[in-house]
Design a protein around this motif. Structure first.
Motif, short mmCIF file in Angstrom:
data_model
loop_
_atom_site.label_atom_id
_atom_site.label_comp_id
_atom_site.label_asym_id
_atom_site.label_seq_id
_atom_site.Cartn_x
_atom_site.Cartn_y
_atom_site.Cartn_z
N ARG A 184 0.84 -1.21 0.00
CA ARG A 184 0.00 0.00 0.00
C ARG A 184 0.87 1.26 0.00
O ARG A 184 0.54 2.26 -0.64
CB ARG A 184 -0.96 -0.02 1.20
N GLU A 185 1.99 1.20 0.69
CA GLU A 185 2.92 2.32 0.70
C GLU A 185 3.52 2.53 -0.70
O GLU A 185 3.64 3.67 -1.18
CB GLU A 185 4.03 2.08 1.72
N MET A 186 3.88 1.42 -1.35
CA MET A 186 4.45 1.51 -2.70
C MET A 186 3.48 2.13 -3.70
O MET A 186 3.88 2.87 -4.60
CB MET A 186 4.85 0.10 -3.18
N LEU A 187 2.19 1.82 -3.53
CA LEU A 187 1.17 2.30 -4.45
C LEU A 187 0.54 3.62 -4.02
O LEU A 187 -0.27 4.20 -4.75
CB LEU A 187 0.07 1.24 -4.63
N GLY A 188 0.89 4.07 -2.83
CA GLY A 188 0.35 5.33 -2.34
C GLY A 188 -1.10 5.24 -1.91
O GLY A 188 -1.87 6.20 -2.05
N ILE A 189 -1.48 4.09 -1.35
CA ILE A 189 -2.86 3.89 -0.90
C ILE A 189 -2.99 4.34 0.55
O ILE A 189 -2.26 3.86 1.43
CB ILE A 189 -3.26 2.40 -1.04
N GLN A 260 2.80 -4.27 -11.95
CA GLN A 260 2.79 -4.35 -10.48
C GLN A 260 1.59 -5.15 -9.98
O GLN A 260 1.00 -4.82 -8.96
CB GLN A 260 2.77 -2.94 -9.87
N GLN A 261 1.27 -6.22 -10.68
CA GLN A 261 0.10 -7.01 -10.31
C GLN A 261 0.23 -7.56 -8.89
O GLN A 261 -0.72 -7.51 -8.10
CB GLN A 261 -0.11 -8.16 -11.29
N GLN A 262 1.40 -8.07 -8.55
CA GLN A 262 1.58 -8.66 -7.23
C GLN A 262 1.40 -7.63 -6.13
O GLN A 262 0.80 -7.91 -5.09
CB GLN A 262 2.97 -9.31 -7.15
N GLU A 263 1.89 -6.41 -6.36
CA GLU A 263 1.75 -5.35 -5.38
C GLU A 263 0.27 -4.98 -5.19
O GLU A 263 -0.19 -4.74 -4.07
CB GLU A 263 2.55 -4.12 -5.81
N ILE A 264 -0.47 -4.93 -6.31
CA ILE A 264 -1.89 -4.62 -6.22
C ILE A 264 -2.63 -5.68 -5.42
O ILE A 264 -3.45 -5.38 -4.55
CB ILE A 264 -2.50 -4.46 -7.63
N PHE A 265 -2.33 -6.94 -5.71
CA PHE A 265 -2.98 -8.03 -4.97
C PHE A 265 -2.68 -7.92 -3.48
O PHE A 265 -3.57 -8.05 -2.64
CB PHE A 265 -2.51 -9.39 -5.49
N ALA A 266 -1.41 -7.71 -3.15
CA ALA A 266 -1.01 -7.65 -1.74
C ALA A 266 -1.67 -6.47 -1.02
O ALA A 266 -1.95 -6.55 0.18
CB ALA A 266 0.51 -7.55 -1.64
N ALA A 267 -1.92 -5.39 -1.75
CA ALA A 267 -2.47 -4.18 -1.14
C ALA A 267 -3.98 -4.18 -1.03
O ALA A 267 -4.57 -3.38 -0.30
CB ALA A 267 -2.03 -2.96 -1.95
N SER A 268 -4.64 -5.10 -1.74
CA SER A 268 -6.10 -5.04 -1.90
C SER A 268 -6.86 -5.56 -0.68
O SER A 268 -6.44 -6.53 -0.03
CB SER A 268 -6.53 -5.81 -3.14
N ASP A 269 -8.00 -4.94 -0.45
CA ASP A 269 -8.93 -5.41 0.58
C ASP A 269 -9.91 -6.42 0.01
O ASP A 269 -10.50 -7.21 0.75
CB ASP A 269 -9.72 -4.22 1.14
#
Length: 386
Positions: A184-189, A260-269
Motif C-alpha cells: 500500500r505504501e508503494m502504491l500510495g494507498i 505491479q500485479q503482485q503489489e496490487i494483490f497484496a495491497a487489496s482489501d
C-alpha cells in the motif's frame, strides 16, 4: 542442454518464466549450460528464453471465442514443429496450451521418440473431459507428467501416465509478495481507502463478456462506499484503451497499473475477478474475492448439452477442495446485482470475511510446500541425465 518449452496465454507465460528461472538455478548445480527456445511471451523472454513465437495473447475459452485464434494457433504450431524438425532439442517441456501442445507432443513422439517430453501443468481433463481420447493422446506422448494439483495427479496416473505431484508454482511466487503495508505504501494507498482489485480480462473475449458487468458492479459499490478506489492490473498492453474507456463510461475512481500485479494483490482489501489463475494468487494473499465468468450464449448452450453440469466449479480455488470457498457467478448468474450483493457482504460482514480466510488456509494445504518450481526443474533435468 537444449530445452524447448511451449505454452500460451498470459498465465502460461508467467508459469513458463517461473520454471525457466528454476531451471537456470538447477542447471548451475548440475553443471549444465542451458539454451532455452520457447513459445511464450515477454516474461519468459526476460527469464532467459529465446522466443520463437509470442503466444501470450493467443488464447480463448469456448467455441465461437476460439475462431479468431484458429489460424494464429495453427501458424505458431507449424513454426514450432518446423523448428523442432531442424533443431531437435534434448528435452521438450509442454505447459498447458492444449491444442498446440498435443500436436507438438505427438510430433516429437513420432519423429524423435528418444527426446523426453515432459508435461508440466497438464490440460484440465480431470475437470472437464468429455471423452478419454484427448487424455489418451496426452498420456501416449508424455514421458513424465508433473502435476500441480493432487486430483490432477490421481486422474492422469489412473490413465497410465508416469506422474509426480510437485505442487502449485504460485506457492513459490506469492511467498515473495510484499506485505499489505509495504504494498500500500508503494502504491500510495491511504489507510482509510478501501482498495479493490478489478481483473476483467487476460483474454480478448473477456473484454466483451466480463468487463461491462464487472465495471457496473464496481460502479454500484462505489455509490455505496465512497472511500473505495479500484486498482486494475493490466495483463496485456493492448487492452489499455478499452479499459480506460470503460473507466470513463462507468465513472470509476480507478487506476490502471502495468507491471505491479503482485503489489496490487497484496495491497487489496477485496477483488472482483474473472475465473483463472489469479484466483489462486489472491487466495494465497488472503484477499476475499468474487469470481465471474461468461461465454458466448452458443458456447454456453453447447457446453451444457455436452457436459450436462459435470463441471462443479469454474474457479480453481473452489476446484481444489471441491466446494465453494469464493462466490462464483457464471453465465446468466453473472449479473452486476449478484456481484454487488456478494461483494458488499464480504466487505461489510467480518464473520463472512473471516470464514473465507479460514477456508483459504484449508485450500493452501492442497497446493504443496515451498520449492515447487525447483522440484519441477530437478525432475525435468533428471530426465536427460538418466
Amino acid at each position: 542442454m537444449r530445452i524447448f518449452i511451449s505454452t500460451g496465454e498470459v498465465s502460461g507465460d508467467l508459469q513458463g518464466a517461473l520454471l525457466i528461472a528454476a531451471l537456470q538455478r538447477q542447471a548451475v548445480a548440475t553443471g549444465y549450460k542451458l539454451e532455452i527456445v520457447a513459445l511464450g511471451g515477454d516474461q519468459m523472454a526476460a527469464a532467459g528464453a529465446r522466443i520463437l513465437g509470442d503466444t501470450s495473447g493467443i488464447g480463448s475459452m469456448g467455441i465461437i471465442e476460439a475462431l479468431p485464434y484458429f489460424i494464429p494457433t495453427i501458424q505458431v504450431q507449424r513454426r514450432a514443429i518446423a523448428y523442432l524438425k531442424q533443431n531437435p532439442p534434448d528435452l521438450v517441456v509442454l505447459i498447458d496450451y492444449m491444442t498446440p501442445n498435443i500436436g507438438i507432443g505427438s510430433y516429437m513422439s513420432e519423429h524423435f521418440p528418444d527426446v523426453p517430453v515432459i508435461y508440466y501443468i497438464a490440460p484440465q481433463e480431470w475437470v472437464w473431459s468429455t471423452s478419454f481420447e484427448r487424455t489418451k493422446r496426452i498420456v501416449s506422448f508424455t514421458d513424465k507428467l508433473l502435476a500441480i494439483f493432487p486430483e490432477e495427479a490421481r486422474y492422469y496416473q489412473a490413465k497410465g501416465a508416469k506422474v509426480n505431484w510437485v505442487g502449485h508454482p504460485l506457492v513459490d511466487r506469492m511467498a515473495n509478495a510484499p506485505s499489505r503495508e509495504t504494498a500500500r505504501e508503494m502504491l500510495g494507498i491511504k489507510e482509510e481507502e478501501i482498495a479493490i482489485a478489478l481483473l476483467p480480462a487476460s483474454r480478448g473475449q473477456e473484454l466483451k463478456y466480463l468487463l461491462p458487468v464487472i465495471f457496473q458492479a464496481a460502479q454500484n459499490i462505489q455509490s455505496k462506499l465512497p472511500e473505495v478506489h479500484f486498482w486494475i492490473p493490466l495483463s496485456l498492453e493492448k487492452f489499455r484503451d478499452k479499459i480506460e474507456k470503460g473507466i470513463q463510461d462507468y465513472r470509476l475512481q480507478a487506476t490502471i497499473v502495468s507491471g505491479q500485479q503482485q503489489e496490487i494483490f497484496a495491497a487489496s482489501d477485496f477483488a472482483i475477478t474473472k475465473s483463472g489463475t489469479v484466483n489462486l494468487e489472491l487466495a494465497l494473499l488472503n484477499v476475499p474475492q468474487v469470481v465471474v465468468y461468461r461465454l458466448s450464449p452458443f458456447t454456453a448452450w453447447v457446453a451444457r448439452k455436452i457436459l450436462k453440469g459435470s463441471i462443479p466449479f469454474a474457479s480453481p480455488v473452489n476446484l481444489v477442495v471441491m466446494r465453494e470457498i469464493v462466490p462464483e457467478f457464471l453465465q446468466e448468474k453473472a449479473t452486476s446485482e449478484n456481484i454487488t450483493q456478494a461483494a458488499m457482504e464480504l466487505l461489510l460482514n467480518p464473520e463472512k470475511k473471516q470464514q473465507t480466510l479460514v477456508d483459504y488456509q484449508q485450500m493452501r494445504q492442497c497446493l504443496g510446500e515451498l520449492g515447487v518450481c525447483d522440484r519441477a526443474a530437478k525432475e525435468i533435468l533428471e530426465m536427460k541425465i538418466r
